[in-house]
Scaffold this active site. Structure first.
Site, PDB file in Angstrom:
ATOM      1  CG  ASP A 132      23.643  86.527  29.110  1.00 50.53           C
ATOM      2  OD1 ASP A 132      22.855  87.755  28.500  1.00 50.53           O
ATOM      3  OD2 ASP A 132      24.406  86.937  28.917  1.00 50.53           O
ATOM      4  CB  CYS A 184      22.257  89.313  35.454  1.00 49.98           C
ATOM      5  SG  CYS A 184      23.065  89.554  33.627  1.00 49.98           S
ATOM      6  CG  ASP A 244      21.040  85.953  32.434  1.00 47.75           C
ATOM      7  OD1 ASP A 244      19.684  85.737  32.131  1.00 47.75           O
ATOM      8  OD2 ASP A 244      21.734  87.117  32.382  1.00 47.75           O
ATOM      9  CE  LYS A 292      19.228  88.575  31.656  1.00 48.77           C
ATOM     10  NZ  LYS A 292      21.070  88.793  31.242  1.00 48.77           N
ATOM     11  CG  HIS A 336      29.024  85.068  28.611  1.00 51.84           C
ATOM     12  ND1 HIS A 336      29.481  85.979  28.026  1.00 51.84           N
ATOM     13  CD2 HIS A 336      28.315  85.528  28.757  1.00 51.84           C
ATOM     14  CE1 HIS A 336      29.399  87.390  28.331  1.00 51.84           C
ATOM     15  NE2 HIS A 336      28.185  86.652  29.297  1.00 51.84           N
ATOM     16  CG  HIS A 347      27.828  91.120  22.982  1.00 55.76           C
ATOM     17  ND1 HIS A 347      28.051  91.669  23.837  1.00 55.76           N
ATOM     18  CD2 HIS A 347      26.240  91.424  22.066  1.00 55.76           C
ATOM     19  CE1 HIS A 347      26.784  92.299  23.440  1.00 55.76           C
ATOM     20  NE2 HIS A 347      26.040  91.753  22.605  1.00 55.76           N
ATOM     21  CG  HIS A 380      26.233  87.963  24.259  1.00 57.28           C
ATOM     22  ND1 HIS A 380      25.437  89.139  24.919  1.00 57.28           N
ATOM     23  CD2 HIS A 380      26.146  87.657  25.888  1.00 57.28           C
ATOM     24  CE1 HIS A 380      25.767  89.408  25.900  1.00 57.28           C
ATOM     25  NE2 HIS A 380      26.497  88.111  26.832  1.00 57.28           N
TER      26      HIS A 380
END
Length: 239
Positions: free
Chosen positions: A80, A185, A42, A140, A115, A86, A82
């Site tokens: 990341d 993470c 990330d 993810k 974010h 979310h 999203h």
């Protein structure tokens, strides 16, 4: 040589020998094999200064990771990714603020500022991250109702990303972790990697932490207990 001077010499030599024994032996530098992979977790605009969820000094990991990459034949990045609105966003719950918690179907969830929304510049990988030999990007957190910290398994502890199968199919048995953030993470990925049978190293100076309510110390404690090895970038032999 007088008896006194000889005695002094012997005493000095003995003291030096004891001092040498007291010094810790420097670990042999690590040279990752073809069965090892560098995982870059990330390293996105979101998580550095100017992003929506910045990690203090997050951008400092970039040149370290760039240098480390020369030592690895296998490199995997995570991102990341999203959806808007979310389930992990505080804005999805009236009256809730970032860093409060709520209960979702899989347990307690920390609520974050909006974010890494799909397709935004905030979600993009850092432009100064130079990893031309990287083979895979694992996205993810794109399931609307499930957050995701680990590169291997989402927060419901049921949904797999497929990374474990990819690494094992390629014969990779050791992973070296870098990126953001150490206590979320990176730590979740390290713990899951151990659970899946990988040898795991976290390169400490190539990570940065959020450290929310003591989360950094707690993460290192869990990782140590699981057999994760804590090293520095200087411990890796780079080209």
């Amino acid at each position: 040589m007088t008896v006194l001077s000889r005695r002094s010499l012997l005493q000095s030599a003995a003291a030096a020998g004891l001092a040498a024994q007291a010094l810790p032996l420097r670990a042999k530098p690590l040279k990752p094999s073809a069965r090892a992979a560098l995982l870059v977790i990330d390293v996105q605009n979101c998580f550095v200064e100017g992003g929506t969820l910045p990690v203090k000094s997050g951008a400092e990991v970039v040149p370290i990771i760039n240098k480390l990459s020369t030592a690895f034949a296998n490199i995997v990045l995570t991102q990341d990714w999203h959806t808007a609105g979310h389930a992990s966003f505080a804005s999805s719950y009236p009256g809730k603020k970032p860093f409060e918690t709520t209960k979702l179907k899989y347990g307690q969830q920390v609520l974050w500022p909006d974010h890494c929304v799909q397709g935004t510049d905030d979600a993009a990988l850092r432009g100064d991250l130079k990893l031309p030999t990287a083979q895979l990007i694992v996205r993810k957190g794109f399931h609307q109702d499930v957050d995701s910290y680990s590169a291997f398994e989402e927060a419901d502890r049921k949904t797999r990303t497929g990374l474990a199968g990819y690494l094992k199919e390629r014969g990779i048995r050791t992973v070296y972790l870098t990126g953001l953030a150490t206590d979320f993470c990176v730590a979740w990925t390290a713990l899951d990697a151990r659970k899946l049978g990988f040898n795991v190293y976290v390169i400490e100076d190539a990570t940065r932490a959020i450290d929310l309510n003591g989360s950094l110390a707690a993460a290192w404690k869990k990782m140590k207990a699981a057999g994760v090895k804590r090293i520095q970038s200087a411990d890796i032999v780079t080209a």
